[in-house]
Design an enzyme around this catalytic site. Structure first.
Site, mmCIF file in Angstrom:
data_model
loop_
_atom_site.group_PDB
_atom_site.id
_atom_site.type_symbol
_atom_site.label_atom_id
_atom_site.label_comp_id
_atom_site.label_asym_id
_atom_site.label_seq_id
_atom_site.Cartn_x
_atom_site.Cartn_y
_atom_site.Cartn_z
ATOM 1 N N HIS A 90 0.830 -1.203 0.000
ATOM 2 C CA HIS A 90 0.000 0.000 0.000
ATOM 3 C C HIS A 90 0.866 1.256 0.000
ATOM 4 O O HIS A 90 0.795 2.064 -0.912
ATOM 5 C CB HIS A 90 -0.950 -0.014 1.204
ATOM 6 C CG HIS A 90 -1.742 1.242 1.360
ATOM 7 N ND1 HIS A 90 -1.790 1.943 2.540
ATOM 8 C CD2 HIS A 90 -2.514 1.924 0.488
ATOM 9 C CE1 HIS A 90 -2.563 3.004 2.395
ATOM 10 N NE2 HIS A 90 -3.018 3.022 1.152
ATOM 11 N N HIS A 107 -1.515 0.788 8.308
ATOM 12 C CA HIS A 107 -2.935 0.835 7.961
ATOM 13 C C HIS A 107 -3.627 -0.516 8.118
ATOM 14 O O HIS A 107 -4.728 -0.711 7.634
ATOM 15 C CB HIS A 107 -3.104 1.361 6.527
ATOM 16 C CG HIS A 107 -2.522 2.718 6.347
ATOM 17 N ND1 HIS A 107 -1.340 2.927 5.695
ATOM 18 C CD2 HIS A 107 -2.944 3.937 6.772
ATOM 19 C CE1 HIS A 107 -1.047 4.223 5.711
ATOM 20 N NE2 HIS A 107 -2.002 4.855 6.354
#
Length: 167
Positions: A90, A107
């Site tokens: 990501h 995250h």
């Protein structure tokens, strides 16, 4: 300036297109000379205990893990030893191995190491790049020999020519 006829331009374009889509040329442009690096010896591995290393260079953190269950791309007698880049796909945050999964500290994307590093939760849209391993039964040594997938933040996994180790 030299004028080129439409026929010459179209013919040249067609030939260039055919050349650029040839399997031999595509392979030459995309294949990378990965180093062969000894990562661990099977006698020193314990189920669920990650082994950190860098691959394919010193700027690429990776993790090898003995899962205790057969995995896609797994090596060793039980097919349960796998390795992955430890940079989340990501945003490049570090991932850590916990409770049979890799978890991104930033995250909370989660990846399944038994299924090629498949993403199953969070913002990451791509699987963790899997390190291709080779197991040598005669010595118990485990070598990294390549990467499936693109390491986060790179356009090529191999940044410069590296030395390979001898058997």
């Amino acid at each position: 300036m030299t004028k080129i006829s439409r026929r010459t331009f179209i013919g040249g374009s067609a030939m260039m297109g055919a050349l650029l889509t040839s399997p031999e040329l595509v392979k030459a442009l995309t294949s990378q000379p990965y180093p062969r690096v000894k990562v661990a010896n099977i006698r020193n591995l314990r189920v669920g205990e990650p082994v950190s290393f860098n691959y394919p260079d010193e700027h690429s953190p990776a993790v090898l893990i003995k899962l205790g269950e057969r995995a896609y791309g797994g090596v060793g007698p039980d097919g349960d030893i796998v390795a992955f880049s430890s940079l989340c796909t990501h945003m490049g945050c570090p991932v850590s191995y916990s409770k049979k999964r890799f978890v991104c500290a930033c995250h909370y994307s989660m990846f399944d190491p038994a299924k090629n590093g498949q993403t199953y939760q969070g913002h990451a849209s791509e699987w963790l790049p899997q390190i291709i391993l080779r197991f040598e039964p005669s010595t118990g040594d485990i070598y990294a020999e390549g990467v499936e997938g693109l390491i986060w933040g790179r356009v090529r996994n191999v940044l410069k020519a590296t030395k390979t180790t001898k058997k």
